[in-house]
Design a protein around this motif. Structure first.
Motif, PDB file in Angstrom:
ATOM      1  N   ILE A   4      40.630  53.401  48.520  1.00 28.63           N
ATOM      2  CA  ILE A   4      40.765  54.224  47.301  1.00 28.63           C
ATOM      3  C   ILE A   4      39.426  54.257  46.565  1.00 28.63           C
ATOM      4  CG2 ILE A   4      43.235  53.757  46.889  1.00 28.63           C
ATOM      5  CD1 ILE A   4      42.189  51.827  44.608  1.00 28.63           C
ATOM      6  N   GLU A   5      39.343  55.229  45.640  1.00 31.40           N
ATOM      7  CA  GLU A   5      38.187  55.298  44.750  1.00 31.40           C
ATOM      8  C   GLU A   5      38.657  54.925  43.353  1.00 31.40           C
ATOM      9  OE1 GLU A   5      36.457  59.223  45.169  1.00 31.40           O
ATOM     10  OE2 GLU A   5      35.504  58.490  47.001  1.00 31.40           O
ATOM     11  N   LEU A   6      37.760  54.357  42.575  1.00 29.21           N
ATOM     12  CA  LEU A   6      38.127  53.977  41.204  1.00 29.21           C
ATOM     13  C   LEU A   6      37.205  54.688  40.220  1.00 29.21           C
ATOM     14  CD1 LEU A   6      39.913  52.014  39.456  1.00 29.21           C
ATOM     15  CD2 LEU A   6      37.971  50.437  39.519  1.00 29.21           C
ATOM     16  N   HIS A  50      49.215  48.425  42.328  1.00 31.77           N
ATOM     17  CA  HIS A  50      48.648  49.045  43.541  1.00 31.77           C
ATOM     18  C   HIS A  50      48.077  47.971  44.468  1.00 31.77           C
ATOM     19  CE1 HIS A  50      48.822  52.357  40.676  1.00 31.77           C
ATOM     20  NE2 HIS A  50      48.876  53.166  41.713  1.00 31.77           N
ATOM     21  N   PRO A  51      48.967  47.146  45.048  1.00 33.48           N
ATOM     22  CA  PRO A  51      48.448  46.125  45.968  1.00 33.48           C
ATOM     23  C   PRO A  51      47.991  46.793  47.277  1.00 33.48           C
ATOM     24  CG  PRO A  51      50.834  46.118  45.940  1.00 33.48           C
ATOM     25  CD  PRO A  51      50.420  47.160  44.948  1.00 33.48           C
ATOM     26  N   ASN A  52      47.337  46.052  48.099  1.00 35.82           N
ATOM     27  CA  ASN A  52      46.914  46.540  49.427  1.00 35.82           C
ATOM     28  C   ASN A  52      45.969  47.738  49.380  1.00 35.82           C
ATOM     29  OD1 ASN A  52      48.615  44.596  50.554  1.00 35.82           O
ATOM     30  ND2 ASN A  52      50.364  45.978  50.329  1.00 35.82           N
ATOM     31  N   CYS A  53      45.148  47.796  48.335  1.00 36.76           N
ATOM     32  CA  CYS A  53      44.137  48.853  48.276  1.00 36.76           C
ATOM     33  C   CYS A  53      42.754  48.222  48.390  1.00 36.76           C
ATOM     34  CB  CYS A  53      44.205  49.576  46.931  1.00 36.76           C
ATOM     35  SG  CYS A  53      45.680  50.560  46.754  1.00 36.76           S
ATOM     36  N   ILE A  54      41.863  48.964  49.014  1.00 37.55           N
ATOM     37  CA  ILE A  54      40.467  48.502  49.047  1.00 37.55           C
ATOM     38  C   ILE A  54      39.596  49.604  48.452  1.00 37.55           C
ATOM     39  CG2 ILE A  54      40.255  49.151  51.514  1.00 37.55           C
ATOM     40  CD1 ILE A  54      38.142  46.784  51.636  1.00 37.55           C
ATOM     41  N   ILE A  55      38.755  49.219  47.511  1.00 38.47           N
ATOM     42  CA  ILE A  55      37.946  50.217  46.801  1.00 38.47           C
ATOM     43  C   ILE A  55      36.683  50.549  47.590  1.00 38.47           C
ATOM     44  CG2 ILE A  55      36.554  50.565  44.722  1.00 38.47           C
ATOM     45  CD1 ILE A  55      38.591  49.028  43.151  1.00 38.47           C
ATOM     46  N   ILE A  86      37.106  44.910  47.322  1.00 34.19           N
ATOM     47  CA  ILE A  86      36.082  45.953  47.274  1.00 34.19           C
ATOM     48  C   ILE A  86      35.316  45.944  48.584  1.00 34.19           C
ATOM     49  CG2 ILE A  86      34.020  46.779  46.043  1.00 34.19           C
ATOM     50  CD1 ILE A  86      35.096  45.554  43.546  1.00 34.19           C
ATOM     51  N   ASP A  87      35.159  47.103  49.172  1.00 33.27           N
ATOM     52  CA  ASP A  87      34.364  47.237  50.388  1.00 33.27           C
ATOM     53  C   ASP A  87      32.958  46.681  50.102  1.00 33.27           C
ATOM     54  OD1 ASP A  87      32.653  48.237  52.370  1.00 33.27           O
ATOM     55  OD2 ASP A  87      33.867  50.031  52.659  1.00 33.27           O
ATOM     56  N   PRO A 268      42.631  59.079  47.934  1.00 36.46           N
ATOM     57  CA  PRO A 268      43.373  58.640  46.747  1.00 36.46           C
ATOM     58  C   PRO A 268      42.434  57.970  45.735  1.00 36.46           C
ATOM     59  CG  PRO A 268      44.399  57.810  48.762  1.00 36.46           C
ATOM     60  CD  PRO A 268      43.128  58.471  49.171  1.00 36.46           C
ATOM     61  N   TYR A 269      42.649  58.262  44.466  1.00 39.45           N
ATOM     62  CA  TYR A 269      41.802  57.615  43.448  1.00 39.45           C
ATOM     63  C   TYR A 269      42.645  57.173  42.267  1.00 39.45           C
ATOM     64  CZ  TYR A 269      41.777  62.366  41.439  1.00 39.45           C
ATOM     65  OH  TYR A 269      42.148  63.587  40.948  1.00 39.45           O
ATOM     66  N   LEU A 270      42.184  56.087  41.661  1.00 41.76           N
ATOM     67  CA  LEU A 270      42.813  55.597  40.444  1.00 41.76           C
ATOM     68  C   LEU A 270      41.801  55.773  39.321  1.00 41.76           C
ATOM     69  CD1 LEU A 270      44.383  52.247  41.760  1.00 41.76           C
ATOM     70  CD2 LEU A 270      45.525  54.457  41.425  1.00 41.76           C
TER      71      LEU A 270
END
Ligand code: SF4
Length: 400
Positions: A4-6, A50-55, A86-87, A268-270
């Motif tokens: 995802i993007e933040l 939003h668990p299991n997300c990597i930025i 975070i990547d 997807p972005y938050l």
């Protein structure tokens, strides 16, 4: 893990520019601290839901994020790192304005992993900067740019504007020449839009109407002149080694803004912070826009109460489940802003149907008119298609 993007919104500016309708304003340091604490609460809140997300990218925009003191920026980025994966190669960008950075601040930015800066220059002509109500002059920008390079930033964007009142090719050329000589990795060139509710609207609204109607204008460039300025910018930047990869964005050596490309690709972005938008699981949400309400919600959460809301987060102002049709339209609108356009395979992968089955007649008509091309599995707008992109993109609305 879902990449995802933040996006993080900082709604503070030193002073409001005369053309600006962004969600930003002038607030004292006390409010900046209160807001930052509220933002950190929202970051924790959204991470828990939003668990299991990597930025893959973080973009701190505004407003003028660089107006925040370094300890506040540190608190924000540290909170993100504590709450999300975070990547290691994530792009972490911050929007800055000339005169709001120092060597110390930039060292803190580097130490917390910020690796891309976007500086709002707008023009190298001091009379234009004054007209826009900017806080800086060109020399101040040069000083800031020098600080940024000395601090070791090697991925820097500079924003410029075209279509300014009384702007002509000579003035624009001075801006383009001044900027390209500094060799930033990226240049964004946006056209001035006269937005309702701004001092510029009061001053130029009649001229803007005339401009749109293709009539003679007094202070703004005519429609034809504005087009010449836009074309001149494109050719100038391309001659200097800046490759256009989106309608208003140019990069050299492949240093595109990964965050924006992700947005056009519907990654997807938050969004956190005042008024920010999110797109996750095809649900589009926007946060409320009242700063006092925003901080009160976070303060209630900090004291152990989650304020009730009809929407799925107390921070939301709106929440909309996008239909497949909405998502397809958005895929085309956003994707065709990119010079390389959209991949047929991405459309199929995302929607389980061939793009031709949905848009075949439109694509054929646009190709016959010379507005669109197809190559190597991709569809993209031609130069003349981009020139009239608003009309062309509207063809992809499925209700028409
Ligand atoms: S610095 Fe940017 S966000 Fe702030 S008022 Fe000016 S244009 Fe708007």
């Amino acid at each position: 893990m879902t990449p995802i993007e933040l996006y993080i919104h900082i709604p503070f500016c030193v002073k409001k520019c005369l053309y600006c309708d962004f969600l930003s304003g002038v607030f004292d340091e006390k409010m900046q601290r209160r807001y930052t604490a509220a933002l950190c609460t929202e970051i924790k809140f959204i991470a828990a839901t939003h668990p299991n997300c990597i930025i893959s990218t973080i973009y701190v925009g505004g407003g003028t994020p660089s107006w925040l003191s370094e300890d506040l920026m540190d608190a924000i980025i540290t909170t993100v790192k504590e709450c999300f994966k975070i990547d290691p190669l994530a792009e972490i960008s911050v929007e800055c304005n000339p005169g709001t950075l120092s060597a110390e601040k930039l060292n803190v930015y580097r130490s917390i992993g910020i690796n891309r800066l976007s500086i709002g220059l707008q023009s190298a002509n001091d009379d234009e900067l004054k007209e826009l109500g900017r806080i800086h002059d060109y020399n101040r920008f040069l000083h800031t740019f020098d600080l940024v390079r000395k601090a070791g930033f090697d991925n820097v964007n500079v924003d410029i504007m075209t279509g300014l009142p009384h702007q002509n090719i000579t003035k624009l050329e001075k801006t383009l020449n001044s900027v390209t000589m500094l060799r930033p990795e990226h240049i964004s060139a946006y056209s001035l839009i006269i937005e309702k509710g701004t001092p510029f609207y009061e001053k130029y609204r009649f001229d803007a109407v005339k401009q749109q109607a293709g009539m003679e204008t007094e202070e703004l460039p005519t429609d034809e002149e504005a087009y010449r300025l836009y074309k001149f910018t494109m050719e100038y930047l391309e001659n200097k080694g800046y490759k256009r990869y989106e309608i208003s964005n140019y990069a050299r050596n492949g240093k595109i803004c990964r965050h924006n490309v992700g947005y056009w690709d519907r990654v997807p972005y938050l969004g956190v912070g005042l008024g920010s938008a999110s797109l996750f699981d095809n649900v589009r949400t926007t946060n409320l826009r009242d700063i006092y309400k925003y901080v009160e919600i976070s303060e209630a959460i900090d004291s152990g109460t989650i304020p009730s809301s009809e929407l799925s987060s107390p921070y939301f102002d709106s929440e909309e489940q996008l239909s497949k049709k909405d998502a397809m339209e958005e895929f085309m609108f956003l994707g065709l802003r990119k010079i390389e356009g959209v991949a047929r395979s991405d459309f199929f992968q995302m929607f389980g149907i061939d793009i031709e089955a949905i848009y075949g007649p439109i694509i054929t008509a646009l190709r016959n008119q010379g507005f669109m091309e197809a190559k190597e599995g991709r569809l993209y707008l031609t130069d003349i298609g981009i020139d009239v992109s608003n009309q062309v993109l509207s063809k992809f609305l499925l209700d028409k």
